[in-house]
Design a protein around this motif. Structure first.
Motif, PDB file in Angstrom:
ATOM      1  N   UNK A   1      19.413 -44.129 -25.420  1.00 23.55           N
ATOM      2  CA  UNK A   1      20.100 -43.257 -24.453  1.00 23.55           C
ATOM      3  C   UNK A   1      20.544 -41.922 -25.030  1.00 23.55           C
ATOM      4  N   UNK A   2      20.593 -41.808 -26.327  1.00 25.22           N
ATOM      5  CA  UNK A   2      21.195 -40.617 -26.950  1.00 25.22           C
ATOM      6  C   UNK A   2      20.168 -39.913 -27.844  1.00 25.22           C
ATOM      7  N   UNK A   3      20.425 -38.638 -28.204  1.00 30.07           N
ATOM      8  CA  UNK A   3      19.339 -37.805 -28.742  1.00 30.07           C
ATOM      9  C   UNK A   3      19.156 -37.772 -30.262  1.00 30.07           C
ATOM     10  N   UNK A   4      19.468 -38.865 -30.956  1.00 31.45           N
ATOM     11  CA  UNK A   4      19.359 -38.835 -32.422  1.00 31.45           C
ATOM     12  C   UNK A   4      17.946 -38.495 -32.908  1.00 31.45           C
ATOM     13  N   UNK A   5      16.927 -38.945 -32.177  1.00 31.71           N
ATOM     14  CA  UNK A   5      15.556 -38.669 -32.611  1.00 31.71           C
ATOM     15  C   UNK A   5      15.333 -37.161 -32.709  1.00 31.71           C
TER      16      UNK A   5
END
Lengths: 408, 370
Positions: free
Chosen positions: A238-242
């Motif tokens: 769900x979150x943009x760590x990539x």
């Protein structure tokens, strides 16, 4: 004269008292319960903006938001408490926007039989397990994942793609598998690579986003992918760590790329290394449901909404979309457009029937599960969904043969 | 002179609470909201009807178990940071019983509670053994065991106890209905059994510390372990027993979370309640009767703040800011009061009322040298 004055006064007071009630009746108050922050640049923000779309397009509607309802961020708060607060504030429609709420939604809904509940991404309304006032909705993001996988397959030079998955269930397996099918197809047919030589590795962090001490650290896992030779990492969380990590490593001179997920503006985190973002556009589905709830015509149902192939990124008509990123080369962008056109043709030839998709592109045999179980024989399509049939795309019980990673 | 001292004590108790309310009010004004509206929303959120009150009580019950357990270890001069892990292991053991044992509710619930106590006690005694036998400070041991307990919970949820549709870090499948604690009524969904148990444990801990030899040993170990040892107090056994009893009580709190708050084992079933309990017990200087009262205030603020988010769309962290200021300022006031009242003119009786856990190192050292 005095009687007339009195009568006018009574009528005027009566009207004044009735007007606010009439005004209230005109507008729908709905609750939006998010598992993560409303500004997570991912899944929860996409839902939040879907709610804002309803507010903008359904006159008089008002959204009540509760963000980050999970055991780490709000241990003192249960779904029942939040729903009770929202119903007290006049909500007649509650959207629980995560599969993390699926079971609790059914339990809580039984306590509020006059309120309509929508659990996004769930399927209890399809299986019949949900109470009569619970519906489900989901977007056919599998199409967008096929496209995203294609972008990754076109771009990889090392032949190694990483996929950062959240937790393991039918939904996450089928999305990872869709990305794999897209990557494999484009790696072979546009790039000229050997599909058997393509490494597609899935790592599951354990939840939809990072919970320190509970999940694997997504930042560390993305770095591990790159350290082990992957040059493209796709996000399934769900979150943009990539995108954050890919951007950081690219700044250090590494030739690496990322594929965002969930949220239309997902590439903004690191636009230069973003190959694109498959995303949900919840607005149209939520507006349709909210309008019908407001009119009193909504009957709880299970819906799986597809893209608008005439314009996948139309915010008013398409439930899912794909936006190509700046990291995609011109040549690969042209190949990707060709691939998208091919999928659109396929979708046109296999239209939805009775509100259900009949086939997804590339989900065609021969396909097998990781343990060798045949999913579809040569020339057959894998069924999108079927009651009590686990060998379908929706309930995909394992990753596909050729993928590396845990299936359960 | 006594009247002056009493006035000072009351002032140092009330002033930090008022000051923290004032600071929070300024913060609320800074974000453009009305502080009165915010406080009203919190109170309405907590007390507007029986269901809302039940929400407060349901958070207060496990918090009280954690607090009462911690009162015991703090009295013995031990910083039991591992209380979170002890709650989690209580939840795990209770979950095992709920998933495995098939019995009618009246028979199954006691088994679940006893197993939860055993699980918490087991995790507590590990901290104790690490401290008294291997010299590992109980803070470090507790932190490590908290992390390990969390890993075990996640492993169980995503592994052997995973739902049929696949593993995830979300929860086990719901437990059978007969394994869950029954609620008093739909209008007041609270477990009567847990409520009674909490009250029994409050009184038991109070009288145990006040009127038993074990309580005296705990106090002696906490206040001056070397002297206690010289006077024949078995400080090692006392320290270990404190960890065991604390773990057992905290384990019930963990069981409550999985058998009532939820209906399944979930990640972080303790939900930070143990850490909150540490703050509460620090604030009340280990008093077993005041800790539940302060715990109720905290439960009110936290449960009531749900309304802040829904109605005023204010971030819940505002409630946490208020809570943080209350703790910080009360602790500062406690320190100030200690310095003022422990002057040479102070009576020994007053000095005895100061918080005890500051002697942890010496207590543990004495225990390990025993």
């Amino acid at each position: 004269m005095r009687k007339l004055f009195l009568a006018v006064l009574i009528v005027a007071v009566g009207l004044l008292m009735a007007l606010p009630a009439v005004a209230q009746d005109d507008g729908l108050t709905f609750g939006m319960i998010l598992v993560g922050p409303q500004s997570d640049r991912g899944w929860s923000q996409a839902h939040y903006e879907g709610g804002q779309y309803v507010e903008a397009n359904l006159p008089g509607s008002q959204m009540l938001v509760f963000e980050s309802l999970n055991s780490a961020d709000a241990p003192e708060t249960t779904l029942l408490q939040v729903v009770t607060e929202m119903v007290d504030q006049g909500a007649t429609l509650i959207i629980t926007s995560s599969d993390a709420f699926e079971e609790d939604t059914d339990v809580v809904a039984e306590a509020f039989p006059d309120v309509t509940f929508i659990n996004a991404s769930g399927d209890n309304a399809f299986t019949g397990e949900a109470p009569a006032n619970v519906g489900n909705t989901m977007g056919q993001v599998e199409w967008a994942k096929l496209i995203a996988g294609c972008a990754a397959g076109l771009t990889t030079e090392t032949g190694s793609i990483g996929y950062l998955g959240p937790l393991i269930n039918g939904e996450t397996r089928r999305l990872a598998a869709s990305a794999y099918l897209g990557a494999r197809y484009c790696y072979e047919n546009y790039k000229g690579g050997d599909p058997a030589a393509l490494t597609f590795t899935v790592t599951w962090i354990g939840f939809w986003f990072n919970i320190p001490g509970v999940t694997l650290d997504p930042t560390a896992e993305v770095n591990t992918f790159f350290d082990n030779g992957a040059d493209v990492v796709m996000s399934g969380i769900d979150t943009p760590e990539v995108m954050t990590v890919a951007g950081q490593r690219a700044e250090r001179g590494e030739s690496v790329y990322g594929v965002a997920y969930d949220y239309a503006a997902g590439c903004d985190v690191a636009p230069g290394v973003c190959l694109g973002v498959p995303y949900f556009n919840w607005g149209p589905a939520y507006l349709d449901i909210a309008t019908r709830v407001n009119e009193g015509t909504y009957t709880p149902e299970w819906t799986w909404n597809g893209p608008d192939w005439s314009d996948m990124n139309n915010p008013d008509t398409s439930s899912v979309g794909f936006i190509a990123g700046d990291g995609l080369s011109e040549e690969n962008a042209a190949s990707l457009d060709e691939f998208i056109a091919m999928l659109a043709t396929f979708a046109e030839e296999h239209p939805d029937a009775d509100g259900l998709p009949t086939a997804f592109g590339l989900w065609e045999g021969p396909l097998a599960l990781q343990d060798g179980t045949v999913l579809a024989a040569e020339g057959e399509f894998v069924k999108p969904i079927e009651a009590d049939n686990p060998l379908t795309i929706w309930y995909l019980p394992q990753l596909l043969e050729g993928m590396v990673g845990a299936s359960e | 002179m006594t009247a002056n001292r009493t006035t000072l004590r009351v002032a140092l108790l009330v002033a930090p609470i008022l000051l923290s309310l004032l600071i929070t009010a300024v913060l609320v004004l800074a974000v453009g909201k009305d502080p009165i509206e915010v406080m009203t929303a919190i109170l309405e959120g907590a007390f507007r009807n029986s269901n809302a009150i039940a929400g407060v009580v349901n958070f207060w019950i496990p918090l009280t178990f954690a607090c009462l357990g911690l009162v015991i270890t703090f009295t013995a001069g031990l910083w039991n940071i591992g209380v979170e892990g002890q709650m989690m292991m209580g939840a795990v053991f209770a979950s095992w019983a709920a998933r495995t044992i098939v019995l009618p509710t009246p028979l199954l619930i006691p088994i679940e509670i006893v197993l939860a106590m055993a699980g918490g006690a087991f995790w507590g005694v590990l901290v104790g053994v690490l401290r008294v036998r291997l010299g590992v400070n109980e803070i470090f041991g507790g932190v490590a065991l908290n992390a390990l307990a969390s890993v075990i919970v996640i492993y169980l949820i995503s592994g052997p106890w995973q739902p049929p549709e696949g593993g995830s870090a979300q929860s086990t499948p719901p437990f059978p209905a007969e394994s869950l604690l029954p609620e008093m009524s739909p209008e007041f969904p609270v477990s009567l059994l847990a409520l009674v148990l909490a009250l029994v444990i409050i009184l038991t801990v109070y009288f145990a510390l006040r009127g038993t030899r074990w309580g005296l040993n705990l106090k002696a170990t906490g206040k001056n372990p070397r002297s206690a040892l010289l006077l024949g107090v078995p400080t090692t056994q006392t320290a270990l027993s404190a960890f065991i009893v604390c773990g057992a009580i905290a384990g019930i709190g963990g069981a409550y979370r999985v058998l009532f708050t939820f209906d399944s084992l979930r990640p972080l079933p303790s939900g930070g309640i143990g850490f909150l309990g540490l703050l509460v017990v620090l604030m009340v200087a280990n008093h077993p009767l005041i800790a539940p009262i302060v715990g109720f205030v905290f439960a009110t603020i936290l449960a009531g703040s749900t309304r802040l988010r829904v109605v005023l769309q204010l971030d819940q962290s505002l409630a946490e800011v208020l809570q943080g200021f209350v703790v910080l300022l009360v602790l500062m006031a406690n320190g100030l009061r200690g310095r003022i009242l422990s002057s040479p003119r102070s009576s020994p009786e007053v000095v005895q009322e100061q918080p005890a856990p500051t002697t942890v190192t010496s207590a543990a050292e004495a225990a390990s040298h025993e």
